[in-house]
Design a protein around this motif. Structure first.
Motif, mmCIF file in Angstrom:
data_model
loop_
_atom_site.group_PDB
_atom_site.id
_atom_site.type_symbol
_atom_site.label_atom_id
_atom_site.label_comp_id
_atom_site.label_asym_id
_atom_site.label_seq_id
_atom_site.Cartn_x
_atom_site.Cartn_y
_atom_site.Cartn_z
ATOM 1 N N ILE A 246 0.850 -1.180 0.000
ATOM 2 C CA ILE A 246 0.000 0.000 0.000
ATOM 3 C C ILE A 246 0.888 1.233 0.000
ATOM 4 C CG2 ILE A 246 -1.882 -1.227 1.132
ATOM 5 C CD1 ILE A 246 -1.133 0.138 3.730
ATOM 6 N N ALA A 247 0.322 2.340 -0.450
ATOM 7 C CA ALA A 247 1.164 3.523 -0.641
ATOM 8 C C ALA A 247 0.393 4.802 -0.348
ATOM 9 C CB ALA A 247 1.697 3.561 -2.077
ATOM 10 N N ALA A 248 1.118 5.779 0.193
ATOM 11 C CA ALA A 248 0.638 7.153 0.270
ATOM 12 C C ALA A 248 1.194 7.855 -0.964
ATOM 13 C CB ALA A 248 1.127 7.819 1.551
ATOM 14 N N ILE A 249 0.308 8.428 -1.776
ATOM 15 C CA ILE A 249 0.688 8.933 -3.090
ATOM 16 C C ILE A 249 0.461 10.440 -3.161
ATOM 17 C CG2 ILE A 249 0.339 8.657 -5.574
ATOM 18 C CD1 ILE A 249 -1.268 5.992 -4.609
ATOM 19 N N SER A 250 1.464 11.134 -3.605
ATOM 20 C CA SER A 250 1.371 12.587 -3.766
ATOM 21 C C SER A 250 1.328 12.945 -5.244
ATOM 22 C CB SER A 250 2.579 13.266 -3.105
ATOM 23 O OG SER A 250 2.626 14.643 -3.432
ATOM 24 N N VAL A 251 0.370 13.790 -5.607
ATOM 25 C CA VAL A 251 0.278 14.302 -6.973
ATOM 26 C C VAL A 251 0.315 15.823 -6.905
ATOM 27 C CG1 VAL A 251 -1.116 14.454 -9.068
ATOM 28 C CG2 VAL A 251 -1.117 12.336 -7.732
ATOM 29 N N GLY A 252 1.252 16.435 -7.622
ATOM 30 C CA GLY A 252 1.305 17.888 -7.621
ATOM 31 C C GLY A 252 2.714 18.427 -7.748
ATOM 32 N N THR A 253 2.880 19.674 -7.369
ATOM 33 C CA THR A 253 4.145 20.370 -7.581
ATOM 34 C C THR A 253 4.982 20.531 -6.319
ATOM 35 O OG1 THR A 253 3.038 22.493 -7.244
ATOM 36 C CG2 THR A 253 3.199 21.686 -9.514
ATOM 37 N N ASN A 254 4.502 20.012 -5.177
ATOM 38 C CA ASN A 254 5.234 20.137 -3.906
ATOM 39 C C ASN A 254 5.512 21.604 -3.592
ATOM 40 O OD1 ASN A 254 6.744 19.772 -1.603
ATOM 41 N ND2 ASN A 254 7.981 18.101 -2.452
#
Length: 322
Positions: A246-254
């Motif tokens: 399982i994963a925590a997923i980040s989408v974007g530009t930080n």
């Protein structure tokens, strides 16, 4: 399942078959109903089932620059339809010349001369030929001329809304992955190759897999998501193995670090290893929160720890935050 590219790949001794036609991006539950009817009819008639799809998406050829976000790569699409029992997956190059074929010529060239279709199964809203001049009624008329039966399958609806790839794309891009999964029948997945990033996640104690996605991949709205990561082979096919985790997923530009490039980064929980250069699929299950600029690195790390715990809860069947 056999995989063919272009009509010239059809064997010269090919016999009769039942054909279904469509882009089938996402291979959602509505698509599955059409494909399932074709597979069942082929079994009744004792012939193979063949699915025709198109690359690239027809809209990119007819209206350059209008290519919609892609829910499934051509490899993933083939994988999903194989699971539905299709015998042949035929990807036709959709060129400008091909787009200008009138309906009768497309039918004669593809369905009659090459595939020897005994039946053609499509959705009731199916259109084909130059300027989408042909429909199910046209297909039936041509079938009577050329010796095949035409079958228009009613569209599957969720409430009052017909299931469609357009609806799924809209849901994904709005961050509503639960709604997308309801139509797809599974979590939305983005495939790609893990590439080296700026190593900032590793420095913060949360090493992430930075995904290089395909050109038109349908990436969810910016934010943090709970999901999982699966391994793919060198061709992009799902490996018959347990998920990486399982994963925590980040989408974007930080925005905390003022990164301008939009990225997909997955922190695989309880995983130790090097994924650089590996093909993986990132499945998005639920949106946890939007993308936020934090006042300090410590505040970001504290939130990341909370995201990880929330991911565990969501993937264990608990509530998310949205």
């Amino acid at each position: 399942m056999q995989r063919w590219h272009g009509l010239e790949a059809v064997p010269t001794d090919w016999g009769h078959c039942v054909v279904t036609i469509g882009v089938f991006d996402g291979v959602h539950r509505g698509h599955a109903a059409i494909i399932g009817q074709a597979v069942d009819l082929a079994a009744e008639r004792g012939v193979p089932s063949a699915l025709i799809t198109f690359v690239p998406h027809p809209s990119e050829v007819v209206r350059p620059g209008s290519h919609p976000p892609v829910l499934t790569s051509i490899v993933r699409r083939a994988e999903l339809v194989e699971a539905l029992g299709v015998d042949v997956f035929l990807a036709l190059p959709f060129t400008l010349e091909f787009s200008q074929l009138p309906p009768d010529e497309f039918v004669h060239r593809a369905l009659v001369e090459r595939l020897h279709a005994s039946a053609v199964v499509v959705g009731q809203n199916f259109r084909f030929g130059h300027k989408a001049a042909g429909d199910v009624e046209t297909l039936g008329r041509l079938g009577r001329t050329f010796g095949f039966t035409a079958h228009g399958v009613p569209l599957v609806a969720h409430g009052d809304t017909p299931l469609s790839a357009t609806f799924v794309r809209s849901s994904v891009r709005a961050g509503d992955l639960r709604a997308a999964a309801e139509v797809l029948g599974r979590p939305h997945r983005v495939d790609g190759v893990v590439e080296r990033g700026d190593q900032r996640g590793r420095e913060l104690g949360y090493p992430t897999a930075n995904l290089r996605t395909e050109q038109w991949a349908c990436v969810p709205a910016d934010g943090v998501y709970a999901g999982r990561v699966v391994r793919l082979d060198e061709w992009g096919r799902t490996l018959d193995a347990p998920p990486l985790g399982i994963a925590a997923i980040s989408v974007g530009t930080n925005p905390t670090f003022e990164v301008r490039q939009r990225r997909v980064e997955a922190y695989v929980l309880d995983f130790e290893g090097d994924l650089y250069g590996e093909n993986v699929g990132v499945e998005f299950v639920e949106r946890l929160r939007g993308m936020v600029k934090f006042e300090s690195v410590d505040a970001l790390i504290e939130q990341m720890a909370a995201d990880v715990e929330q991911t565990r809860a969501v993937m264990a069947g608990g509530p998310g935050r949205g």
